[in-house]
Structures are given as structure tokens and as C-alpha cells.
Design an enzyme around this catalytic site. Structure first.
Site, PDB file in Angstrom:
ATOM      1  CG  ASP A 166      -1.798   1.051   1.508  1.00  0.00           C
ATOM      2  OD1 ASP A 166      -2.182   1.560   0.220  1.00  0.00           O
ATOM      3  OD2 ASP A 166      -1.643   1.867   2.210  1.00  0.00           O
ATOM      4  CB  SER A 167       0.898   5.026  -0.789  1.00  0.00           C
ATOM      5  OG  SER A 167      -1.113   5.034  -0.139  1.00  0.00           O
ATOM      6  CB  CYS A 216      -3.029   1.009  -2.285  1.00  0.00           C
ATOM      7  SG  CYS A 216      -2.801   2.632  -2.788  1.00  0.00           S
ATOM      8  CD  GLU A 233      -2.658   8.730   6.843  1.00  0.00           C
ATOM      9  OE1 GLU A 233      -0.952   8.934   7.298  1.00  0.00           O
ATOM     10  OE2 GLU A 233      -2.339   7.835   6.667  1.00  0.00           O
ATOM     11  CB  CYS A 248     -10.222   5.669   0.289  1.00  0.00           C
ATOM     12  SG  CYS A 248      -8.639   6.147   0.218  1.00  0.00           S
ATOM     13  CG  HIS A 255      -6.687   6.107   5.360  1.00  0.00           C
ATOM     14  ND1 HIS A 255      -5.626   5.733   4.235  1.00  0.00           N
ATOM     15  CD2 HIS A 255      -5.998   6.982   6.139  1.00  0.00           C
ATOM     16  CE1 HIS A 255      -4.236   5.568   3.916  1.00  0.00           C
ATOM     17  NE2 HIS A 255      -4.205   6.994   5.308  1.00  0.00           N
TER      18      HIS A 255
END
Ligand code: DGL
Length: 267
Positions: A10-11, A73, A151, A185, A187
Site C-alpha cells: 500500500d502507499s 491500495c 491519519e 480507499c 482509509h
């Protein structure tokens, strides 16, 4: 080969939402995770850059004994789309398993997709959904601020900032009358409760990490590649930036301590 690890990348740390599902479904498997924390976010970058990063991420995982690769991702999965990317071992992104599931569950044939700017711009979900279910109406909306809110730890159900941003982004999706919403996504599952609350009970939320983990299990099983280990597998994490930051925030995504198993690497 069957006792090799599943490679996940993932990023950053968002792909841990997929690792969480893999651990629940396949507790005996070893997982090697790469998070490109030095270069996150991918979601606002061009397809060429995302593709270059993704190739480098896969090259890193290939330095380890892996039997399958999962692009956790949403952005990478969207840019790769259905083109052959990893062809010498099982591979999946998150788009196709999630699109498949959305087509199965929608009743009114109105599906919403939310993701990063790059994901929405790529049109990957529209293509994947239309291929399986041509008469569906799709409403896609980029929600770039969600990544930063998660985040930053703005994930509490009552957080007024995240609620306000959710309202701003999700209003047109709700207005479109979707009965199914893909959280496209990594997140977004972390703030699933806020999204669910705004969208209403009648809207079914699809978490691509859950679908990708199920797809991975079916795929490994079909190819006789499930481990025959009887003890718990272990997770090992590699990151391109500070392991300390990763250890600190991983709990939001994984609900499990990662201390002692996170290593810094360079690509
Ligand atoms: N992992 C990315 C995704 O799922 C979100 C973070 C980023 O923009 O890199 O699209």
C-alpha cells in the site's frame, strides 16, 4: 511454496485494513507488508507516477518469498485496472472483488463509489461494475480529505470535523439514491460508522479490503497454495519512512500491536 508469505502493499499504512481481514480469514498465513510511507499519498498523483511506484513496491515484495501479491491500495488497484500487472503468481487489487460484491448486493442498481482523486479519475470502478452489471447507475465522488482526517486521528464517531466533511462529500451520493456504497480507499473503513450514519441504514457499505481478502483465500485455495502450517502465522512490516510513526498509528487500522515487527527499508 504453499508456506511462503502473502505479500501485501500500500502507499502507507491504510493497507492494514486488508491485513486485518487476511489475519481473520487466514490466521495461519504469514504476511509480508510493504507500506510506502515515505511517498504517501499516491491518491493525488498521476497514473504514470502511481504505476512506477507500484512496480517498485512489487519489486520490493519479490525480494521475499511470497506466493501471492495483493495491492491493498485503492489508488494502485484503480490505476492498474484489469491490465496484466503481476502474471507469474496470483495477484489481486481491491477494485474487482469490490465491484463484484457491489453488483451482487445492489437491489435498486444504484451504486456509489468514493475514493481518492486518482481512483475516481481513473474510472476503474465504473468499468469494472458496468462489465458485470451494464444497467447500473454509478455515482462516484473523490473524498481526498478523508485520508488526512484518518491519519490525524479524527476518527471518533462524534468528531464534528469529520462529520462535516462527510456531509459535504456524501450529500450528492446520498441524493443519487444509492443502496450500495463502495469505500474505495484504504482509509475509509476506519470512519465507516460516520459514513454509515450519514448515508442511512438502507445503504450497504462495501469494504474492498474484506472482499480482496476473501478473493485471496478462494484464489489460494483453488491453486492448492493455502499454508499447511497449524500454528499462527506472523506479520512482518516494511516501511520506507520511520517505523516509529508506523507503530504509533497502525492500531487505528489493525487494532493490534505491531511493535517489534516493523523494519525500515529503501526501495
Ligand atoms: N492507500 C490510498 C488508497 O487506498 C490512500 C492514501 C493515498 O492517497 O496514498 O487509495
Amino acid at each position: 511454496m504453499k508456506n511462503d508469505a502473502i505479500g501485501v502493499f500500500d502507499s502507507g499504512m491504510g493497507g492494514l485494513t486488508t491485513v486485518k481481514e487476511l489475519n481473520a480469514l487466514l490466521p495461519q498465513e504469514n504476511i509480508i507488508y510493504f507500506g510506502d510511507t515515505a511517498r504517501i499519498p499516491y491518491g493525488g498523483k498521476s497514473p504514470e507516477t502511481v504505476m512506477r511506484y507500484a512496480r517498485e513496491d512489487v519489486a520490493f515484495l519479490r525480494q521475499h518469498a511470497v506466493k501471492m501479491i495483493i495491492a491493498a491500495c485503492g489508488t494502485v488497484s484503480s490505476v492498474v485496472g484489469e491490465q496484466p500487472f503481476v502474471t507469474d503468481m496470483p495477484f489481486t487489487g481491491v477494485v474487482l472483488p469490490a465491484a463484484e460484491k457491489a453488483c451482487q448486493v445492489t437491489k435498486n442498481k444504484r451504486i456509489g463509489v468514493i475514493g481518492t482523486t486518482a481512483t475516481v479519475r481513473s474510472g476503474s470502478y465504473e468499468r469494472a461494475i458496468r462489465k458485470r452489471c451494464p444497467d447500473v447507475v454509478i455515482t462516484a465522488k473523490a473524498c481526498p480529505l478523508f485520508v488526512h482526517l484518518v491519519e490525524s486521528g479524527y476518527t471518533d464517531f462524534h468528531n464534528p470535523v469529520t462529520r462535516l466533511v462527510a456531509q459535504e462529500y456524501l450529500e450528492p451520493v446520498r441524493q443519487a439514491g444509492v443502496d450500495t456504497l463502495i469505500l474505495g480507499c484504504t482509509h475509509y473503513p476506519v470512519i465507516k460508522d460516520i459514513i454509515a450514519d450519514y448515508m442511512g441504514e438502507s445503504v450497504q457499505l462495501i469494504s474492498p479490503g474484506v472482499e480482496a481478502a476473501q478473493f485471496a483465500k478462494a484464489c489460494l485455495s483453488a491453486q492448492g497454495l493455502l499454508t499447511d502450517r497449524t500454528t499462527s502465522g506472523k506479520n512482518t512490516y516494511y516501511v520506507s519512512d520511520s517505523p516509529e510513526m508506523f507503530v504509533e498509528n497502525a492500531g487505528h487500522f489493525l487494532h493490534r500491536d505491531v511493535d517489534g515487527s516493523v523494519f525500515r527499508c529503501s526501495l
